[in-house]
Design an enzyme around this catalytic site. Structure first.
Site, PDB file in Angstrom:
ATOM      1  N   ILE A  62       0.742  -1.303   0.010  1.00  0.00           N
ATOM      2  CA  ILE A  62      -0.190  -0.065  -0.094  1.00  0.00           C
ATOM      3  C   ILE A  62       1.055   1.284  -0.131  1.00  0.00           C
ATOM      4  O   ILE A  62       0.340   2.313  -0.581  1.00  0.00           O
ATOM      5  CB  ILE A  62      -0.975   0.046   1.276  1.00  0.00           C
ATOM      6  CG1 ILE A  62      -2.259   0.957   0.830  1.00  0.00           C
ATOM      7  CG2 ILE A  62      -0.460   0.226   2.390  1.00  0.00           C
ATOM      8  CD1 ILE A  62      -3.381   0.691   1.793  1.00  0.00           C
ATOM      9  N   ASP A 110       1.575  -0.167   9.493  1.00  0.00           N
ATOM     10  CA  ASP A 110       1.757   1.124  10.177  1.00  0.00           C
ATOM     11  C   ASP A 110       3.137   1.518   9.948  1.00  0.00           C
ATOM     12  O   ASP A 110       3.859   2.614   9.791  1.00  0.00           O
ATOM     13  CB  ASP A 110       1.077   1.284  11.635  1.00  0.00           C
ATOM     14  CG  ASP A 110       1.412   2.643  12.293  1.00  0.00           C
ATOM     15  OD1 ASP A 110       1.687   3.599  11.984  1.00  0.00           O
ATOM     16  OD2 ASP A 110       0.967   2.497  13.518  1.00  0.00           O
TER      17      ASP A 110
END
Ligand code: AR6
Length: 182
Positions: free
Chosen positions: A16, A39
């Site tokens: 991503i 994250d």
């Protein structure tokens, strides 16, 4: 690819942090302190601007509750913004996990529309460190998108799911059949 009224839905396997969209969504924690998983990858690729903006939100608002979402710049990412949402930790499924997970998608999409974004990319929220079973999470995620597309959304927007590994990608493809019937 699915076209549901104004909403285009795509499921792809990939990283991503490379998505060229207006905003990518991060699977964050309530403290908005960098962690592992997606994250960590987003913060590494995006650089210090993301951490600085998260620290500012922490100071101002004390963080981000589970099921809610906040937005920061994307720093060095190809995406201009990062929407940080906090998925539920899986505790067996009777502690409101499906509603909280659906809320992550709803709140992130609300922020995307509010900011005029035409494209947004999601990872599979909660299915890594937070332990939500991927088959179940995929149905919740795609159902939330379906409801957004059919009931809420009136502007053209592309929603990508960028799924890191093949097993997760397969779960989402199965859920697509289940939720959309094709
Ligand atoms: N691109 C797309 N998906 C990814 C990537 C990537 N580069 N890297 C990992 N994934 P997780 P959670 C997938 O654990 O379960 C953090 O410490 C991964 O394979 O990132 O919501 C936060 O700070 C999995 O399918 O998120 C929180 O403390 C999915 O992303 C906590 O983890 C989600 O896994 C949040 O846990």
């Amino acid at each position: 690819m699915q076209q549901i009224k104004e909403t285009t839905l795509e499921l792809i396997q990939g990283d991503i942090t490379e998505a060229e969209v207006d905003a990518i969504v991060n699977a964050a924690n309530s403290e908005l302190i960098g962690g592992g998983g997606v994250d960590g990858a987003i913060r590494r690729a995006g650089g210090t601007e993301i951490a600085r903006a998260c620290a500012e939100i922490r100071r101002r608002e004390g963080g981000c509750p589970t099921g809610q979402a906040v937005i920061t710049p994307g720093g060095n990412l190809p995406a201009r913004y990062v929407i940080h949402t906090v998925g539920p930790v899986w505790e067996g499924g009777n502690s409101g996990e499906p509603e909280l997970l659906a809320s992550c998608y709803q709140e992130s999409l609300r922020l995307a529309v509010e900011n005029g974004f035409q494209s947004v990319a999601f990872p599979s929220i909660s299915t890594g460190i937070y332990g939500y079973p991927t088959e179940k999470a995929a149905v919740v995620a795609l159902t939330a998108v379906k409801e957004f597309a059919l009931q809420g959304n009136t502007v053209p927007i592309t929603i990508e799911f960028v799924l890191f590994d093949e097993a997760t990608h397969t779960c989402y493809l199965d859920a697509l059949l289940n939720v959309f019937g094709k």
